[in-house]
Design a protein around this motif. Structure first.
Motif, PDB file in Angstrom:
ATOM      1  N   ALA A   1       0.811  -1.226   0.000  1.00 37.60           N
ATOM      2  CA  ALA A   1       0.000   0.000   0.000  1.00 37.60           C
ATOM      3  C   ALA A   1       0.838   1.266   0.000  1.00 37.60           C
ATOM      4  CB  ALA A   1      -0.929   0.008   1.212  1.00 37.60           C
ATOM      5  N   ALA A   2       2.023   1.203   0.577  1.00 40.03           N
ATOM      6  CA  ALA A   2       2.891   2.383   0.664  1.00 40.03           C
ATOM      7  C   ALA A   2       4.321   1.909   0.866  1.00 40.03           C
ATOM      8  CB  ALA A   2       2.458   3.275   1.822  1.00 40.03           C
ATOM      9  N   PRO A   3       5.279   2.765   0.526  1.00 37.24           N
ATOM     10  CA  PRO A   3       6.680   2.387   0.709  1.00 37.24           C
ATOM     11  C   PRO A   3       7.113   2.276   2.175  1.00 37.24           C
ATOM     12  CG  PRO A   3       6.501   4.477  -0.505  1.00 37.24           C
ATOM     13  CD  PRO A   3       5.129   4.030  -0.182  1.00 37.24           C
ATOM     14  N   SER A   4       6.352   2.928   3.082  1.00 41.07           N
ATOM     15  CA  SER A   4       6.682   2.841   4.507  1.00 41.07           C
ATOM     16  C   SER A   4       5.428   3.130   5.326  1.00 41.07           C
ATOM     17  CB  SER A   4       7.774   3.852   4.876  1.00 41.07           C
ATOM     18  OG  SER A   4       7.250   5.167   4.857  1.00 41.07           O
ATOM     19  N   LYS A   5       5.461   2.707   6.585  1.00 43.49           N
ATOM     20  CA  LYS A   5       4.342   2.994   7.484  1.00 43.49           C
ATOM     21  C   LYS A   5       4.190   4.494   7.687  1.00 43.49           C
ATOM     22  CE  LYS A   5       4.315  -1.317  10.095  1.00 43.49           C
ATOM     23  NZ  LYS A   5       4.471  -1.930  11.419  1.00 43.49           N
ATOM     24  N   ASN A   6       5.307   5.198   7.764  1.00 40.18           N
ATOM     25  CA  ASN A   6       5.244   6.653   7.924  1.00 40.18           C
ATOM     26  C   ASN A   6       4.470   7.298   6.779  1.00 40.18           C
ATOM     27  OD1 ASN A   6       6.665   6.848  10.343  1.00 40.18           O
ATOM     28  ND2 ASN A   6       8.635   6.934   9.308  1.00 40.18           N
ATOM     29  N   ILE A   7       4.749   6.857   5.564  1.00 38.41           N
ATOM     30  CA  ILE A   7       4.066   7.438   4.405  1.00 38.41           C
ATOM     31  C   ILE A   7       2.589   7.066   4.423  1.00 38.41           C
ATOM     32  CG2 ILE A   7       3.903   7.352   1.887  1.00 38.41           C
ATOM     33  CD1 ILE A   7       6.979   7.276   1.844  1.00 38.41           C
ATOM     34  N   LEU A   8       2.273   5.832   4.796  1.00 36.89           N
ATOM     35  CA  LEU A   8       0.872   5.415   4.873  1.00 36.89           C
ATOM     36  C   LEU A   8       0.115   6.259   5.898  1.00 36.89           C
ATOM     37  CD1 LEU A   8      -1.293   3.404   3.940  1.00 36.89           C
ATOM     38  CD2 LEU A   8      -0.548   1.896   5.793  1.00 36.89           C
ATOM     39  N   VAL A   9       0.707   6.469   7.066  1.00 32.42           N
ATOM     40  CA  VAL A   9       0.070   7.284   8.100  1.00 32.42           C
ATOM     41  C   VAL A   9      -0.054   8.733   7.629  1.00 32.42           C
ATOM     42  CG1 VAL A   9       0.364   8.227  10.434  1.00 32.42           C
ATOM     43  CG2 VAL A   9       0.761   5.790  10.006  1.00 32.42           C
ATOM     44  N   GLU A  10       0.985   9.260   7.002  1.00 36.46           N
ATOM     45  CA  GLU A  10       0.925  10.643   6.508  1.00 36.46           C
ATOM     46  C   GLU A  10      -0.195  10.802   5.495  1.00 36.46           C
ATOM     47  OE1 GLU A  10       3.670  14.061   4.353  1.00 36.46           O
ATOM     48  OE2 GLU A  10       4.531  12.096   4.737  1.00 36.46           O
ATOM     49  N   ARG A  11      -0.287   9.865   4.553  1.00 30.90           N
ATOM     50  CA  ARG A  11      -1.359   9.937   3.544  1.00 30.90           C
ATOM     51  C   ARG A  11      -2.732   9.931   4.209  1.00 30.90           C
ATOM     52  NH1 ARG A  11       0.655   5.280  -0.621  1.00 30.90           N
ATOM     53  NH2 ARG A  11       2.418   6.385  -1.528  1.00 30.90           N
ATOM     54  N   ALA A  12      -2.910   9.036   5.177  1.00 35.93           N
ATOM     55  CA  ALA A  12      -4.200   8.942   5.869  1.00 35.93           C
ATOM     56  C   ALA A  12      -4.527  10.243   6.598  1.00 35.93           C
ATOM     57  CB  ALA A  12      -4.190   7.764   6.834  1.00 35.93           C
ATOM     58  N   LEU A  13      -3.536  10.802   7.283  1.00 39.66           N
ATOM     59  CA  LEU A  13      -3.767  12.053   8.005  1.00 39.66           C
ATOM     60  C   LEU A  13      -4.034  13.217   7.065  1.00 39.66           C
ATOM     61  CD1 LEU A  13      -1.134  11.746  10.861  1.00 39.66           C
ATOM     62  CD2 LEU A  13      -3.621  11.759  11.100  1.00 39.66           C
TER      63      LEU A  13
END
Length: 88
Positions: free
Chosen positions: A28-40
């Protein structure tokens, strides 16, 4: 997204973390940080949209604003009619 970051710590329910791990395993994303940032970013954008909608709805009930809009429309009515024929 943004280039500069700042560390933040959050507590999330285990089921949310499990879903995040599953999403990451599925690419879904290259990293958990990016996934969380996208969601926020998406959630914050939605909050701004709702706030704008609420302000528009409030304005639609404001007699002073409605009067101003009506006066502006009346002031531009002849100019609008004059140019309307040229837009064909």
């Amino acid at each position: 997204m943004s280039g500069k970051t700042k560390k933040a710590t959050f507590n999330l329910p285990p089921d949310v973390l499990a879903e995040m791990d599953k999403a990451m395993a599925e690419g879904a994303a290259p990293s958990k940080n990016i996934l969380v940032e996208r969601a926020l970013v998406r959630e914050l954008k939605e909050l701004r949209r709702r706030a704008r909608k609420a302000r528009w709805e409030e304005g639609a009930r404001d007699p002073a604003l409605l009067k101003d809009i009506s006066e502006i429309e009346a002031a531009f009515q002849s100019a609008d009619a004059e140019t309307a024929g040229r837009m064909d």
